[in-house]
Design a protein around this motif. Structure first.
Motif, PDB file in Angstrom:
ATOM      1  N   GLY A  84     -27.882  65.635  47.588  1.00  0.00           N
ATOM      2  CA  GLY A  84     -27.853  66.444  46.380  1.00  0.00           C
ATOM      3  C   GLY A  84     -26.417  67.420  46.710  1.00  0.00           C
ATOM      4  N   GLY A  85     -26.508  68.145  47.901  1.00  0.00           N
ATOM      5  CA  GLY A  85     -25.779  69.016  48.362  1.00  0.00           C
ATOM      6  C   GLY A  85     -24.109  68.655  48.170  1.00  0.00           C
ATOM      7  N   VAL A  86     -23.849  67.214  48.647  1.00  0.00           N
ATOM      8  CA  VAL A  86     -22.734  66.487  48.600  1.00  0.00           C
ATOM      9  C   VAL A  86     -21.948  66.372  47.041  1.00  0.00           C
ATOM     10  CG1 VAL A  86     -21.496  64.545  49.207  1.00  0.00           C
ATOM     11  CG2 VAL A  86     -23.221  65.642  50.563  1.00  0.00           C
ATOM     12  N   TRP A  87     -22.990  65.808  46.329  1.00  0.00           N
ATOM     13  CA  TRP A  87     -22.629  65.646  44.793  1.00  0.00           C
ATOM     14  C   TRP A  87     -22.223  67.417  44.368  1.00  0.00           C
ATOM     15  CZ3 TRP A  87     -20.865  61.799  42.926  1.00  0.00           C
ATOM     16  CH2 TRP A  87     -21.286  60.496  43.582  1.00  0.00           C
ATOM     17  N   TRP A  88     -22.807  68.333  44.692  1.00  0.00           N
ATOM     18  CA  TRP A  88     -22.691  69.748  44.128  1.00  0.00           C
ATOM     19  C   TRP A  88     -21.280  70.110  44.553  1.00  0.00           C
ATOM     20  CZ3 TRP A  88     -22.501  74.439  46.654  1.00  0.00           C
ATOM     21  CH2 TRP A  88     -22.314  75.601  46.007  1.00  0.00           C
ATOM     22  N   LEU A  89     -20.882  69.825  45.797  1.00  0.00           N
ATOM     23  CA  LEU A  89     -19.569  70.353  46.318  1.00  0.00           C
ATOM     24  C   LEU A  89     -18.534  69.574  45.586  1.00  0.00           C
ATOM     25  CD1 LEU A  89     -20.461  70.782  49.964  1.00  0.00           C
ATOM     26  CD2 LEU A  89     -19.775  72.324  48.641  1.00  0.00           C
ATOM     27  N   ILE A  90     -18.744  68.166  45.635  1.00  0.00           N
ATOM     28  CA  ILE A  90     -17.683  67.517  44.831  1.00  0.00           C
ATOM     29  C   ILE A  90     -17.501  67.815  43.233  1.00  0.00           C
ATOM     30  CG2 ILE A  90     -17.260  64.929  43.823  1.00  0.00           C
ATOM     31  CD1 ILE A  90     -18.699  64.005  46.275  1.00  0.00           C
ATOM     32  N   LEU A  91     -18.592  68.271  42.657  1.00  0.00           N
ATOM     33  CA  LEU A  91     -18.506  68.778  41.257  1.00  0.00           C
ATOM     34  C   LEU A  91     -17.865  69.995  41.377  1.00  0.00           C
ATOM     35  CD1 LEU A  91     -21.808  67.498  39.494  1.00  0.00           C
ATOM     36  CD2 LEU A  91     -19.510  66.621  39.163  1.00  0.00           C
ATOM     37  N   SER A  92     -18.274  70.759  42.130  1.00  0.00           N
ATOM     38  CA  SER A  92     -17.596  72.099  42.284  1.00  0.00           C
ATOM     39  C   SER A  92     -16.169  72.063  42.499  1.00  0.00           C
ATOM     40  CB  SER A  92     -18.257  73.041  43.254  1.00  0.00           C
ATOM     41  OG  SER A  92     -19.583  73.309  42.942  1.00  0.00           O
ATOM     42  N   ALA A  93     -15.704  71.376  43.508  1.00  0.00           N
ATOM     43  CA  ALA A  93     -14.230  71.317  43.706  1.00  0.00           C
ATOM     44  C   ALA A  93     -13.619  70.461  42.350  1.00  0.00           C
ATOM     45  CB  ALA A  93     -14.103  70.189  44.824  1.00  0.00           C
ATOM     46  N   LEU A  94     -14.186  69.711  41.618  1.00  0.00           N
ATOM     47  CA  LEU A  94     -13.544  69.020  40.340  1.00  0.00           C
ATOM     48  C   LEU A  94     -13.407  70.146  39.374  1.00  0.00           C
ATOM     49  CD1 LEU A  94     -15.202  65.644  40.416  1.00  0.00           C
ATOM     50  CD2 LEU A  94     -12.857  66.085  40.739  1.00  0.00           C
ATOM     51  N   THR A  95     -14.083  71.218  39.450  1.00  0.00           N
ATOM     52  CA  THR A  95     -14.127  72.248  38.321  1.00  0.00           C
ATOM     53  C   THR A  95     -12.999  73.320  38.992  1.00  0.00           C
ATOM     54  OG1 THR A  95     -15.876  73.225  39.201  1.00  0.00           O
ATOM     55  CG2 THR A  95     -16.419  71.893  37.279  1.00  0.00           C
ATOM     56  N   ILE A  96     -13.319  73.605  40.252  1.00  0.00           N
ATOM     57  CA  ILE A  96     -12.552  74.683  40.726  1.00  0.00           C
ATOM     58  C   ILE A  96     -11.101  74.476  40.762  1.00  0.00           C
ATOM     59  CG2 ILE A  96     -11.900  75.855  42.982  1.00  0.00           C
ATOM     60  CD1 ILE A  96     -14.580  75.883  43.427  1.00  0.00           C
ATOM     61  N   ILE A  97     -10.440  73.264  40.904  1.00  0.00           N
ATOM     62  CA  ILE A  97      -9.093  72.862  41.051  1.00  0.00           C
ATOM     63  C   ILE A  97      -8.468  73.207  39.609  1.00  0.00           C
ATOM     64  CG2 ILE A  97      -7.319  70.971  41.290  1.00  0.00           C
ATOM     65  CD1 ILE A  97      -9.470  70.110  43.551  1.00  0.00           C
ATOM     66  N   PRO A  98      -9.021  72.732  38.475  1.00  0.00           N
ATOM     67  CA  PRO A  98      -8.317  72.970  37.211  1.00  0.00           C
ATOM     68  C   PRO A  98      -8.334  74.624  37.041  1.00  0.00           C
ATOM     69  CG  PRO A  98      -9.741  71.221  37.042  1.00  0.00           C
ATOM     70  CD  PRO A  98     -10.069  71.666  38.570  1.00  0.00           C
ATOM     71  N   MET A  99      -9.446  74.981  37.137  1.00  0.00           N
ATOM     72  CA  MET A  99      -9.604  76.530  37.016  1.00  0.00           C
ATOM     73  C   MET A  99      -8.361  77.411  37.797  1.00  0.00           C
ATOM     74  SD  MET A  99     -11.718  77.480  34.996  1.00  0.00           S
ATOM     75  CE  MET A  99     -13.065  76.689  34.085  1.00  0.00           C
ATOM     76  N   ILE A 100      -7.980  76.889  39.112  1.00  0.00           N
ATOM     77  CA  ILE A 100      -7.101  77.558  39.799  1.00  0.00           C
ATOM     78  C   ILE A 100      -5.752  77.650  39.037  1.00  0.00           C
ATOM     79  CG2 ILE A 100      -5.744  77.245  41.749  1.00  0.00           C
ATOM     80  CD1 ILE A 100      -8.246  76.704  43.168  1.00  0.00           C
ATOM     81  N   LYS A 101      -5.796  76.399  38.195  1.00  0.00           N
ATOM     82  CA  LYS A 101      -4.251  76.285  37.771  1.00  0.00           C
ATOM     83  C   LYS A 101      -4.227  76.953  36.247  1.00  0.00           C
ATOM     84  CE  LYS A 101      -3.176  72.030  39.926  1.00  0.00           C
ATOM     85  NZ  LYS A 101      -1.787  71.592  40.172  1.00  0.00           N
TER      86      LYS A 101
END
Length: 57
Positions: free
Chosen positions: A2-19
């Motif tokens: 479950g932690g792996v999925w949480w990290l993947i979803l976090s990365a998928l939201t952080i990258i657009p937010m950075i832009k």
């Protein structure tokens, strides 16, 4: 696992937010708030408030 999925979803939201955040005058390092469960919702609310300010000008 479950932690792996949480990290993947976090990365998928952080990258657009950075832009997106600098476009609205918010420091890009605030995108780290997406790691907190309701952090993404808070950032979207903040972006919405900034968008209303930009539309008034």
């Amino acid at each position: 696992m479950g932690g792996v999925w949480w990290l993947i979803l976090s990365a998928l939201t952080i990258i657009p937010m950075i832009k997106l955040l600098p476009f609205f005058g918010i420091n890009k390092y605030w995108s780290a708030v997406c790691l907190i469960p309701f952090g993404t919702i808070a950032l979207l609310w903040w972006i919405g408030m900034r968008l209303q300010e930009l539309e008034k000008r």
